[in-house]
Design a protein around this motif. Structure first.
Motif, PDB file in Angstrom:
ATOM      1  N   PRO A  71      22.679 -18.326 -26.084  1.00 53.19           N
ATOM      2  CA  PRO A  71      22.718 -17.860 -24.692  1.00 53.19           C
ATOM      3  C   PRO A  71      21.325 -17.610 -24.108  1.00 53.19           C
ATOM      4  O   PRO A  71      20.400 -17.231 -24.824  1.00 53.19           O
ATOM      5  CB  PRO A  71      23.493 -16.539 -24.780  1.00 53.19           C
ATOM      6  CG  PRO A  71      24.210 -16.588 -26.079  1.00 53.19           C
ATOM      7  CD  PRO A  71      23.344 -17.393 -26.991  1.00 53.19           C
ATOM      8  N   HIS A  72      21.211 -17.857 -22.800  1.00 49.07           N
ATOM      9  CA  HIS A  72      19.991 -17.565 -22.053  1.00 49.07           C
ATOM     10  C   HIS A  72      20.406 -17.080 -20.677  1.00 49.07           C
ATOM     11  O   HIS A  72      21.586 -17.127 -20.323  1.00 49.07           O
ATOM     12  CB  HIS A  72      19.122 -18.823 -21.907  1.00 49.07           C
ATOM     13  CG  HIS A  72      18.618 -19.347 -23.205  1.00 49.07           C
ATOM     14  ND1 HIS A  72      17.586 -18.770 -23.884  1.00 49.07           N
ATOM     15  CD2 HIS A  72      19.026 -20.403 -23.957  1.00 49.07           C
ATOM     16  CE1 HIS A  72      17.371 -19.446 -24.999  1.00 49.07           C
ATOM     17  NE2 HIS A  72      18.241 -20.446 -25.070  1.00 49.07           N
ATOM     18  N   THR A  73      19.429 -16.679 -19.889  1.00 44.50           N
ATOM     19  CA  THR A  73      19.724 -16.358 -18.492  1.00 44.50           C
ATOM     20  C   THR A  73      18.702 -17.080 -17.621  1.00 44.50           C
ATOM     21  O   THR A  73      17.653 -17.529 -18.105  1.00 44.50           O
ATOM     22  CB  THR A  73      19.664 -14.835 -18.188  1.00 44.50           C
ATOM     23  OG1 THR A  73      18.312 -14.464 -17.894  1.00 44.50           O
ATOM     24  CG2 THR A  73      20.187 -14.000 -19.350  1.00 44.50           C
ATOM     25  N   CYS A 118      14.115 -15.660 -18.296  1.00 47.00           N
ATOM     26  CA  CYS A 118      15.262 -15.387 -19.155  1.00 47.00           C
ATOM     27  C   CYS A 118      15.212 -13.925 -19.570  1.00 47.00           C
ATOM     28  O   CYS A 118      14.216 -13.459 -20.133  1.00 47.00           O
ATOM     29  CB  CYS A 118      15.232 -16.277 -20.398  1.00 47.00           C
ATOM     30  SG  CYS A 118      16.580 -15.912 -21.549  1.00 47.00           S
ATOM     31  N   LEU A 120      16.751 -12.553 -21.883  1.00 48.81           N
ATOM     32  CA  LEU A 120      16.840 -12.405 -23.335  1.00 48.81           C
ATOM     33  C   LEU A 120      15.563 -12.846 -24.034  1.00 48.81           C
ATOM     34  O   LEU A 120      15.254 -12.382 -25.130  1.00 48.81           O
ATOM     35  CB  LEU A 120      18.023 -13.224 -23.872  1.00 48.81           C
ATOM     36  CG  LEU A 120      19.394 -12.843 -23.296  1.00 48.81           C
ATOM     37  CD1 LEU A 120      20.440 -13.866 -23.687  1.00 48.81           C
ATOM     38  CD2 LEU A 120      19.800 -11.451 -23.768  1.00 48.81           C
ATOM     39  N   HIS A 121      14.834 -13.768 -23.383  1.00 45.89           N
ATOM     40  CA  HIS A 121      13.583 -14.290 -23.953  1.00 45.89           C
ATOM     41  C   HIS A 121      12.556 -14.350 -22.830  1.00 45.89           C
ATOM     42  O   HIS A 121      12.387 -15.395 -22.194  1.00 45.89           O
ATOM     43  CB  HIS A 121      13.783 -15.694 -24.537  1.00 45.89           C
ATOM     44  CG  HIS A 121      15.017 -15.820 -25.388  1.00 45.89           C
ATOM     45  ND1 HIS A 121      16.201 -16.307 -24.909  1.00 45.89           N
ATOM     46  CD2 HIS A 121      15.224 -15.484 -26.687  1.00 45.89           C
ATOM     47  CE1 HIS A 121      17.124 -16.286 -25.884  1.00 45.89           C
ATOM     48  NE2 HIS A 121      16.547 -15.783 -26.971  1.00 45.89           N
ATOM     49  N   MET A 124      10.323 -17.217 -21.379  1.00 41.88           N
ATOM     50  CA  MET A 124      10.886 -18.330 -20.604  1.00 41.88           C
ATOM     51  C   MET A 124      10.768 -18.009 -19.120  1.00 41.88           C
ATOM     52  O   MET A 124      11.421 -17.083 -18.633  1.00 41.88           O
ATOM     53  CB  MET A 124      12.373 -18.537 -20.939  1.00 41.88           C
ATOM     54  CG  MET A 124      12.657 -18.966 -22.370  1.00 41.88           C
ATOM     55  SD  MET A 124      14.434 -18.914 -22.756  1.00 41.88           S
ATOM     56  CE  MET A 124      15.131 -19.993 -21.514  1.00 41.88           C
TER      57      MET A 124
END
Ligand SMILES: [Cu+2]
Length: 274
Positions: A71-73, A118, A120-121, A124
């Protein structure tokens, strides 16, 4: 074939030809632009989203697809400033998390540069660059640009073309036999080309004689001043009437012809009068 059946088939064919409306093609003005959340993007930075930056026009929809296995956003804002709530989550959070193969869509209604990242990361990062485009508000950047709108009446399409540095035509509506109302996305001046199949004769804009720029067999181009409301009402000696009126006339003429023919043939073949 029996003459009566032949006549019946003939009448049916004529009726079908008259009554079947020509299917109208509705052009799409806004585009969908795809952005991939690329495989392995959790270890990437500005190359995590592709293309990046993504360039679109006002009114376009960006569709992010998660092509990675985790998963990413795609959350508007910056890693340091946090989510601004425009897309990909509420302000201060990143509510929308596309899981693998899922998509997230957002339609951009204003020009500008919109950073996203992102949640979560945070390494990115990406940018959506939105240009005014042909459907944009607030002018066309000083350059005359063409825009079109299609009016529909009884299955027929009438395309209106506008050239303006100030605005774009976004809608055209026919009040059968009375007037044509054009809608623009802002005030200003525009040169509008209208098909003669839609309006012909002395064109009037808002009750005053129209300033004709060009005229040929097919169309009339007039200069119009679009008010703040964005609405321009055009009247003319002839405005396309309701289909029913034309249909009734054509139908009446056809039926008279067909019945006359049938009676002639019926007599000739000794079938008696219909
Ligand atoms: Cu991520």
């Amino acid at each position: 074939m029996n003459a009566r059946i032949a006549n019946a088939v003939g009448v049916t064919a004529i009726l079908a030809a008259i009554l079947l409306p020509v299917s109208a093609l509705v052009p799409a003005y806004a585009a969908e632009v795809a952005v991939s959340i690329t495989p392995g993007s959790s270890t990437k930075t500005t190359d995590a989203y592709s293309p990046n930056p993504v360039e679109v026009n006002v009114g376009d929809t960006v569709v992010w697809t998660n092509d990675d296995s985790q998963p990413h956003t795609a959350t508007s804002g910056t890693p340091s400033g946090g989510a601004d709530g425009m897309f990909g989550g509420e302000a201060g959070s990143f509510g929308t998390v596309p899981t693998p193969d899922a998509t997230q869509s957002f339609t951009f209604e204003e020009e500008g540069e919109f950073p996203y990242y992102c949640g979560l990361h945070p390494s990115m990062i990406g940018t959506v660059m939105v240009a005014a485009g042909s459907g944009g508000n607030g002018g066309n950047g000083g350059e005359p640009a063409e825009s079109t709108a299609t009016a529909e009446l009884d299955g027929e399409s009438y395309e209106v073309t506008s050239m303006s540095a100030d605005n774009s035509v976004t809608g055209a509506e026919i009040a059968a036999g009375e007037s044509v109302t054009l809608t623009f996305d802002g005030p200003g001046t525009a040169e509008v080309t209208l098909p003669k199949s839609m309006v012909s004769g002395s064109l009037m804009v808002g009750g005053a004689a129209a300033e004709v720029v060009n005229e040929d067999d097919q169309s009339t181009t007039i200069s119009v001043t679009v008010p703040e409301s964005g609405e321009v009402v055009i009247t003319a000696a002839t405005v396309v009437p309701e289909f029913g009126v034309i249909a009734a006339l054509v139908l009446a003429v056809s039926l008279v012809a067909v019945i006359g023919f049938a009676r002639f043939k019926g007599t000739a073949f000794g079938l008696g009068r219909l």
